[in-house]
Write a protein that holds these residues in place. Structure first.
Motif, PDB file in Angstrom:
ATOM      1  N   ARG A   1      -4.008  -0.144 -20.702  1.00  0.00           N
ATOM      2  CA  ARG A   1      -3.059  -0.697 -19.722  1.00  0.00           C
ATOM      3  C   ARG A   1      -2.421  -1.996 -20.253  1.00  0.00           C
ATOM      4  O   ARG A   1      -1.244  -2.265 -20.005  1.00  0.00           O
TER       5      ARG A   1
ATOM      6  N   THR B   1      -7.617   0.796  -7.305  1.00  0.00           N
ATOM      7  CA  THR B   1      -6.509   0.669  -6.348  1.00  0.00           C
ATOM      8  C   THR B   1      -5.365   1.627  -6.676  1.00  0.00           C
ATOM      9  O   THR B   1      -4.806   2.263  -5.779  1.00  0.00           O
ATOM     10  N   THR B   2      -5.005   1.718  -7.944  1.00  0.00           N
ATOM     11  CA  THR B   2      -3.870   2.572  -8.328  1.00  0.00           C
ATOM     12  C   THR B   2      -4.108   4.013  -7.869  1.00  0.00           C
ATOM     13  O   THR B   2      -3.190   4.678  -7.391  1.00  0.00           O
TER      14      THR B   2
ATOM     15  N   ASN C   1      -9.027  -6.420   0.959  1.00  0.00           N
ATOM     16  CA  ASN C   1      -8.266  -5.544   0.064  1.00  0.00           C
ATOM     17  C   ASN C   1      -9.107  -4.326  -0.277  1.00  0.00           C
ATOM     18  O   ASN C   1     -10.020  -3.983   0.456  1.00  0.00           O
TER      19      ASN C   1
ATOM     20  N   ALA D   1       3.287  -3.821 -14.646  1.00  0.00           N
ATOM     21  CA  ALA D   1       1.896  -3.687 -15.115  1.00  0.00           C
ATOM     22  C   ALA D   1       0.952  -3.459 -13.950  1.00  0.00           C
ATOM     23  O   ALA D   1       0.039  -2.628 -14.009  1.00  0.00           O
TER      24      ALA D   1
ATOM     25  N   MET E   1      -4.093   4.170  -3.922  1.00  0.00           N
ATOM     26  CA  MET E   1      -2.761   4.001  -3.363  1.00  0.00           C
ATOM     27  C   MET E   1      -1.900   5.257  -3.524  1.00  0.00           C
ATOM     28  O   MET E   1      -1.021   5.518  -2.704  1.00  0.00           O
TER      29      MET E   1
ATOM     30  N   GLY F   1       1.579  -3.813  -9.549  1.00  0.00           N
ATOM     31  CA  GLY F   1       2.575  -4.237  -8.559  1.00  0.00           C
ATOM     32  C   GLY F   1       2.340  -5.645  -8.047  1.00  0.00           C
ATOM     33  O   GLY F   1       3.228  -6.506  -8.092  1.00  0.00           O
TER      34      GLY F   1
ATOM     35  N   TRP G   1       0.861  -1.193   0.000  1.00  0.00           N
ATOM     36  CA  TRP G   1       0.000   0.000   0.000  1.00  0.00           C
ATOM     37  C   TRP G   1       0.893   1.238   0.000  1.00  0.00           C
ATOM     38  O   TRP G   1       1.254   1.758   1.045  1.00  0.00           O
TER      39      TRP G   1
HETATM   40  C1  DP6 Z   1      -4.812  -3.654  -1.416  1.00  0.00           C
HETATM   41  O1  DP6 Z   1      -1.215  -4.268  -7.354  1.00  0.00           O
HETATM   42  O2  DP6 Z   1      -3.622  -3.598  -7.701  1.00  0.00           O
HETATM   43  O3  DP6 Z   1      -4.609  -5.492  -2.924  1.00  0.00           O
HETATM   44  O4  DP6 Z   1       0.346  -1.545  -8.686  1.00  0.00           O
HETATM   45  O5  DP6 Z   1      -1.418   0.192  -8.816  1.00  0.00           O
HETATM   46  O6  DP6 Z   1      -1.770  -2.020  -9.958  1.00  0.00           O
HETATM   47  P1  DP6 Z   1      -1.129  -1.283  -8.790  1.00  0.00           P
HETATM   48  O7  DP6 Z   1      -1.841  -1.834  -7.461  1.00  0.00           O
HETATM   49  P2  DP6 Z   1      -2.306  -3.307  -7.072  1.00  0.00           P
HETATM   50  O8  DP6 Z   1      -2.493  -3.125  -5.482  1.00  0.00           O
HETATM   51  C2  DP6 Z   1      -2.881  -4.154  -4.617  1.00  0.00           C
HETATM   52  C3  DP6 Z   1      -3.223  -3.555  -3.294  1.00  0.00           C
HETATM   53  C4  DP6 Z   1      -3.863  -4.481  -2.278  1.00  0.00           C
HETATM   54  C5  DP6 Z   1      -2.824  -5.079  -1.349  1.00  0.00           C
HETATM   55  C6  DP6 Z   1      -1.969  -6.184  -1.905  1.00  0.00           C
HETATM   56  O9  DP6 Z   1      -2.436  -6.982  -2.741  1.00  0.00           O
HETATM   57  O10 DP6 Z   1      -0.819  -6.283  -1.442  1.00  0.00           O
END
Ligand code: DP6
Length: 332
Positions: free
Chosen positions: A73, A195-196, A285, A142, A199, A144, A17
């Motif tokens: 994307r 999420t992007t 999540n 693509a 975050m 994280g 996060w």
């Molecule tokens: C809350 O990998 O979807 O699920 O890199 O921007 O594509 P981007 O984000 P993403 O984030 C996942 C966040 C989460 C926590 C986790 O899976 O670790």
């Protein structure tokens, strides 16, 4: 030049996060490491075909033409693959078909599953031979979390400080410990804040620095509890960690609340079951649906209790799984 891959979402026990700043943000270098379990019953199957006959990149998800945003994307990721490939592939367009057996953009990590499957299928279709570590580094760019289900079982994402140092590793295989992730789906709706986007605001929370101060200890504790198969200790850590991540989201600018009232009903029910002696713990999540960790021996009891909760629409019991891999697909 065609290949098909299958992959799975994972459930993060310690969450990703926050992204690093500057150029490293674009590379999706995270502010902290994370730990997850790859989930057996949820999967994405993706076929990629490169051809000099194709005029444009095309993407179909579950049989329907993808939205412009989804296509953009995916094309960005195909370009990363084309950059690594031979001169002939560099000029080719691709057609992609992706099938997912669970709701997308609903807090079940469809981007981890989708982009890890895409990475494995596209690199193979492009004729590239890459190590798992290289695939993990590529998938990370693509989305994280997609770097994690490239690997098997219980996974750690080493945050790193650069492209070459930020990738996932399997810390224990899927056979190490048969704990279950019981997913309670309360709504199939898509989240309103991706999420992007959510975050990107993490660092604005006054509690973000504090979280980072404690995160390395949390990661080493989580690894220790998994190694020892100490379910109660791991569960306590996981539930507290989910609440901490949401506390950061709630106190970011703009503030983000991903839960629905039904989410809280399920969270409370899990805590009540625990108070009554059933060792179960939740994690969530960015979405409304709830993952519940349970030991194999308690899954039936948990399922019976969850079936009594009218807010729950579907229950899916996952076990630790192998990660992304190529398959021979006759229908592809
Ligand atoms: C809350 O990998 O979807 O699920 O890199 O921007 O594509 P981007 O984000 P993403 O984030 C996942 C966040 C989460 C926590 C986790 O899976 O670790």
């Amino acid at each position: 030049m065609k290949a098909t891959a299958v992959s799975h979402p994972d459930v993060a026990l310690v969450k990703y996060w926050g992204k690093a700043t500057g150029e490293n943000a674009k590379l999706r270098i995270p502010t902290n490491g994370s730990i997850s379990i790859v989930l057996s019953e949820l999967e994405t199957k993706t076929t990629v075909e490169f051809s000099s006959e194709f005029d444009s990149d095309e993407l179909a998800i579950n049989g329907e033409k993808a939205s412009e945003g989804q296509l953009r994307r995916v094309v960005e990721h195909l370009d990363r693959v084309r950059n690594l490939a031979g001169e002939d592939v560099k000029k080719m367009k691709a057609h992609i078909h992706s099938e997912t057996n669970f709701p997308m953009s609903a807090g079940i990590s469809s981007s981890a599953s989708g982009f890890s499957a895409l990475t494995v299928a596209a690199t193979s279709a492009a004729g590239l031979t890459m190590s798992k570590k290289e695939l993990s580094m590529l998938a990370r760019q693509a989305s994280g979390s997609a770097c994690r289900p490239i690997m098997d079982g219980f996974v750690e994402w080493l945050p790193g400080v650069s492209h070459e140092t930020s990738y996932a590793e399997s810390i224990f295989s899927q056979d190490h410990w048969n704990i279950c992730d019981v997913l309670a789906i309360i709504s199939y709706d898509k989240k309103t804040v991706p999420t992007t986007v959510g975050m990107a605001a993490a660092q604005t929370s006054p509690f973000f620095e504090k979280r980072l101060e404690n995160i390395d200890k949390k990661i080493s504790d989580a690894k220790k509890f998994i190694a020892e198969k100490n379910f109660a200790k791991l569960g306590e850590l996981v539930e507290a960690e989910a609440l901490e991540m949401h506390a950061i989201a709630l106190t970011s600018q703009p503030p983000l609340l991903y839960w629905l009232p039904e989410t809280v009903v399920v969270m409370k029910a899990v805590q009540k079951l625990r108070a009554e002696g059933l060792p179960v713990y939740f994690t969530i999540n960015t979405g409304q649906n709830v993952h519940i960790l349970a030991e194999e021996k308690n899954v039936q009891k948990l399922k019976s209790a969850l079936k009594e909760i009218s807010e729950i629409r579907e229950i899916i019991v996952n076990r630790p799984s192998i990660g992304a891999r190529l398959i021979q697909d006759k229908e592809a």
